[in-house]
Motif scaffolding. Sequence first.
Motif, short mmCIF file in Angstrom:
data_model
loop_
_atom_site.label_atom_id
_atom_site.label_comp_id
_atom_site.label_asym_id
_atom_site.label_seq_id
_atom_site.Cartn_x
_atom_site.Cartn_y
_atom_site.Cartn_z
N ARG A 81 7.15 20.09 -56.24
CA ARG A 81 7.98 19.79 -55.08
C ARG A 81 9.09 20.82 -54.89
O ARG A 81 9.46 21.16 -53.78
CB ARG A 81 8.63 18.40 -55.24
CG ARG A 81 7.62 17.28 -55.23
CD ARG A 81 6.85 17.20 -53.94
NE ARG A 81 7.52 16.36 -52.98
CZ ARG A 81 7.50 16.56 -51.67
NH1 ARG A 81 6.86 17.56 -51.15
NH2 ARG A 81 8.13 15.73 -50.86
N VAL A 82 9.65 21.29 -56.01
CA VAL A 82 10.81 22.17 -55.89
C VAL A 82 10.42 23.63 -55.72
O VAL A 82 11.05 24.37 -54.98
CB VAL A 82 11.71 22.00 -57.15
CG1 VAL A 82 12.80 23.05 -57.17
CG2 VAL A 82 12.32 20.62 -57.16
N LEU A 83 9.38 24.06 -56.44
CA LEU A 83 9.07 25.49 -56.44
C LEU A 83 7.81 25.83 -55.64
O LEU A 83 7.87 26.63 -54.72
CB LEU A 83 8.88 25.97 -57.88
CG LEU A 83 10.14 26.00 -58.74
CD1 LEU A 83 9.81 26.44 -60.14
CD2 LEU A 83 11.16 26.94 -58.14
N ILE A 84 6.69 25.21 -56.03
CA ILE A 84 5.42 25.64 -55.44
C ILE A 84 5.37 25.32 -53.95
O ILE A 84 4.81 26.09 -53.17
CB ILE A 84 4.25 24.94 -56.16
CG1 ILE A 84 4.45 25.01 -57.66
CG2 ILE A 84 2.95 25.53 -55.73
CD1 ILE A 84 3.54 25.89 -58.38
N GLU A 85 5.95 24.19 -53.58
CA GLU A 85 5.98 23.78 -52.17
C GLU A 85 6.50 24.90 -51.28
O GLU A 85 6.00 25.14 -50.19
CB GLU A 85 6.89 22.54 -52.08
CG GLU A 85 7.14 22.05 -50.69
CD GLU A 85 5.91 21.42 -50.07
OE1 GLU A 85 5.18 20.73 -50.82
OE2 GLU A 85 5.68 21.62 -48.89
N ARG A 86 7.49 25.64 -51.78
CA ARG A 86 8.14 26.62 -50.94
C ARG A 86 7.27 27.83 -50.65
O ARG A 86 7.51 28.53 -49.68
CB ARG A 86 9.39 27.12 -51.62
CG ARG A 86 10.32 26.03 -51.91
CD ARG A 86 11.70 26.53 -51.91
NE ARG A 86 12.60 25.48 -52.23
CZ ARG A 86 13.89 25.63 -52.22
NH1 ARG A 86 14.39 26.81 -51.91
NH2 ARG A 86 14.67 24.64 -52.50
N GLU A 186 1.63 16.64 -48.93
CA GLU A 186 2.59 17.12 -49.93
C GLU A 186 2.51 16.27 -51.17
O GLU A 186 2.61 16.76 -52.29
CB GLU A 186 4.04 17.07 -49.43
CG GLU A 186 4.28 17.57 -48.04
CD GLU A 186 4.01 16.49 -47.03
OE1 GLU A 186 3.32 16.80 -46.06
OE2 GLU A 186 4.44 15.35 -47.26
N ARG A 187 2.34 14.94 -50.96
CA ARG A 187 2.26 14.06 -52.12
C ARG A 187 0.98 14.33 -52.90
O ARG A 187 0.95 14.25 -54.12
CB ARG A 187 2.25 12.59 -51.68
CG ARG A 187 3.54 12.14 -51.11
CD ARG A 187 4.09 10.93 -51.86
NE ARG A 187 5.26 10.43 -51.15
CZ ARG A 187 5.29 9.26 -50.55
NH1 ARG A 187 4.24 8.47 -50.58
NH2 ARG A 187 6.38 8.87 -49.93
N VAL A 188 -0.08 14.60 -52.14
CA VAL A 188 -1.35 14.89 -52.81
C VAL A 188 -1.23 16.14 -53.66
O VAL A 188 -1.67 16.17 -54.81
CB VAL A 188 -2.47 15.04 -51.77
CG1 VAL A 188 -3.72 15.60 -52.42
CG2 VAL A 188 -2.77 13.72 -51.11
N TYR A 189 -0.62 17.17 -53.09
CA TYR A 189 -0.45 18.40 -53.86
C TYR A 189 0.38 18.16 -55.11
O TYR A 189 0.04 18.61 -56.20
CB TYR A 189 0.23 19.48 -53.01
CG TYR A 189 -0.66 20.08 -51.95
CD1 TYR A 189 -0.21 20.24 -50.64
CD2 TYR A 189 -1.95 20.48 -52.25
CE1 TYR A 189 -1.02 20.79 -49.66
CE2 TYR A 189 -2.76 21.03 -51.27
CZ TYR A 189 -2.29 21.18 -49.99
OH TYR A 189 -3.10 21.71 -49.02
N ALA A 190 1.48 17.43 -54.93
CA ALA A 190 2.35 17.19 -56.08
C ALA A 190 1.62 16.38 -57.13
O ALA A 190 1.74 16.64 -58.33
CB ALA A 190 3.62 16.47 -55.63
N SER A 191 0.83 15.38 -56.69
CA SER A 191 0.10 14.57 -57.67
C SER A 191 -0.94 15.41 -58.38
O SER A 191 -1.15 15.25 -59.59
CB SER A 191 -0.62 13.41 -56.98
OG SER A 191 0.24 12.76 -56.11
#
Lengths: 290, 329, 395
Positions: A81-86, A186-191
């Motif tokens: 959520r903090v790094l890869i998302e960006r 986004e939730r799927v990616y984080a999971s």
Amino acid sequence: MDLLLQFLVNGVVIGVFYALSALGLTLIFGLMRVVNFAHGDFYMLGGVLGWFVTERLGLDFFSGLAIVAVVMAAFGWVIDRVLIERVRDQGEEAGILLTIGLSIVIANVALLAVGTAPLKVASPVSEAPLLLGPVVLTRGRVVALVIAALLVVASHLLIRRTTLGRAMRATFQDPMAARLAGIRTERVYASTFALGTTLAALSGMLLGSIYSAQVSIGGTVSLKAFVVVILGGMGSFPGAIAGGLLLGVVEALWGGYISTNLVDLVGFLLVIVLLLFRPYGLFSLRAERA
Amino acid sequence: MTFERNGLLMLGLAALLVPLAVHDQYLIHLGVMVLFYAVLATSFNLVTGYVGEFSLGHTAFLGIGAYTAAILSTRYGLPMWCTVPLAGLVSMLAGLMIGAITLRLQGPFFVIVTLAFSEALRLIADNWVALTNGPMGIAGVTPPVWIAHLDNVHATQAFYYIMLGIAAVTVYFAYRFVYSSAGRAAVTVRESRYVAQSIGIWPFAMAMQAFVLGATLAGVAGGFYAHYISFVGSDLFGFAFMATMIIMVLVGGKGTLLGPLVGALLVTVLQEYLREAQELRLTLFGIFVILIVLFLPRGLMGFVAARRASRKTARDDLATRKTLHGGAR
Amino acid sequence: MHKPSFDFSVACPAALRRSAQAVFLCVAAVGLTAHGAFAAEPIRIGLIQPLTGSVAYNGQADVDGAKLAVAAINKAGGVLGRPVELRIEDGQCNPANTVNAAEKLVQKDKVVSLIGAFCSSATAAIMPVAQKYRIPLLTGVSSEADLTEKGNPWFFRAAETDQLLARTFAPALIKTLQLKRVAYIGVNDDWGRGGVQEFQQALQAGGVQTVSTDYFDHGATDFYTLLTKLRASGADGLFVAAETQDGSILVKQIKELGLNMKVFGVGSWATSDFIGLAGPAAEGVYAAVPYVSTLATPQNTAFVASYTAAYKAPPGKYSAAGYNAVQIMAQAIARAGSTDADKVRAALAQTDYTAPNGHYRFTPKGQAYGFSLALVKIQNKTPNVVALATVSAPH
């Protein structure tokens, strides 16, 4: 013949461990197209946390396993959520550079925290040898093998039977369509990242109970995991397992009959040869287009 | 184009004058390493920035060049002005072979197969004791005779100027490639493969040109390295060098000519400066890399180029507005 | 996605640079206050060891021993009335990095002399650097035989060579262990290969047959395939050249697979860490070492006591090496009466240092002699000295 059997069993045992540690990577690789260079360091963190929980806090192995799973899942979630998302929409190089940086930070912070000594993760059983006919194993290996197999099955069930798993598969097939269908990608990616991290960490802890956990091991593990993932095909679950087993058995046979010096070379040669003839891996679910 | 050319000329001039202003041998040594990394980063940039494929096997060419020079020098006694070009030649051949195999793939497959090549070479270098002396490495690669007679400071300065010459040639070749039709074709392939194919560009051939050029230059840098450090080991094929190259190119800005040079300077200086932080050194370095990715994703030069482009657009907008509204507003 | 504004992007890297500066200032401040007790300018000695990478564990042990020596020396008043200050750099056992570190220590930190660099290949890389700058270089660890044959007058080795270890103990090993057919395993680096070759030569000279020779990479964790081959080979003895991390796993797996070969080797074996990691599998293992914590000399008893008090664990071979190297260097500077490089070098050549493990003197080629070598057997979780020998001056 006895020798061959022992080599095969050695190979299968190692292969299952390779498969488990590569499983997380193939999910991240296949679903999120992130070449995660920090994968080996998540593995290492699992081993180090496992040591901390079993030797320092004195918990038994299975509670320790559960705690490590929860902690590393949360860690993976936060990282995503903090790094890869960006950098998700910036192509794969941003992900590569980011995870290289992350790998350097994790490895060196761990070095500062626990030092260079090899760490022992307390095994749930004794290390006495177990004789199955002409083949030698240890109780510790068998237990770790069983747990690894259970984890693989559990992950498979998660992906096939749960809503989250279905959301993951949908996003893997087509992120845009998934979003249109109302899936919070986004939730799927984080999971997914969390799941991948957890699998890596748990395999690190399991293997830490058989060998030992060391801070410097991240790079080697990442390389092996990449080899397995390419052999089996990115994003392919059965591919990771088949690839892991294949690598383990081939390495064992090569080491046993040819030479133990160049065992690591086998994996890389396999990758080069395979990519010449079957570029998408043995079991890839989709062919890549330019 | 003018901006890049002027920037390159200015950097070149500054580099020429450095040894005259600075007499501290350690700093000149750092200068040599900066130039060495500049050549490596430029050669890597040709593959990553102008072909658009991320190669993790570039150290293969560095290592092949270094070992070639080392073996030719220690076993056959060839002097440096022979071994370095030969190192480049052998690396070029290796580039042809490896490129022919790997450039058929794209994306993460290319990444991993190039990595497989450099790791395989590392293992071979570590174990083929008869050729490479295995993990013991090849020691005692001699500097040119006329340098050996100089005192320390002047010897390092001599190496500095040799490396500067190599760097100048490298940047010149890179510049000519990038601003030629071949270079533009390579950029087209990078931006959109299908469109490039539709106008008759053969992506594979373009990629091969950039790849082989990059390999040759990396090999030449490796040959110089062998003579300067006088010791060659299998760690040259390892991931540490690769990571440094990647970081330099991405920090400086890939796809630009100034980028790798700026990146080489910045990262080398930063790594040495961070020695003061002792144990925290690598951790801080890793954090630096993460921050660059998050906040300066196109690298420094990419950022500068974007700023100039946006300033130019703003100027054009203003000019347009003035003409449209018939006067200053 | 909203792109960050201009100021933020530029400020962030700048903030990082400021924090790096802050760290530097903190480190410098601590360093200054630590030396507040002495008004005089410290004598700086450069120490290059692998602090990261695969042998970091052993490099750190060396640094710990060195720091203990510096503390003891400074407590006794320092050298020439000045405190000793260690400038430690991470060479990573990588020749290029080690050369960088050496250049920085000599040029920027202006050290009086250098100690390092652990791995023989790294030490070989900085020997020309030491000669170039005319500054003494002392290694307490690097064991490759030809380092002292290169004719470098600035280089001194306060350690055994693999050749010495092999020749000294081969007869004892053959007799005690009744060796007839031996398999050799070594870690695949210059030290491991050197150790295997030297012992192979020495044992073959004593009539022992070589069954097989294998190498493994640093960090290899699974030896089952290799050990399966050995089990089928009929060897009665196994020689291992490995350090604590790899060696302990190897020994455990030897027990797991039920191999009943007699195991002997070189490396950081007879240490408490090794015994702790290998557990009951360490019983009956033999090791040829230049130092073990159970040596029964008064100096060693004192050394072990102070090391254990400082680091909560008894010292091993590398800790002793670091300790001895610093003591030898400090005593040489004291004997020279100044920090002038030529005088220190001349003083080093005349060393007669009483170490926890014997006396150290140097031959004209810079090779140390006069110290003890021990053959130990691990029994009841302690390394017991089975045979003791003194390194004699080479003819």
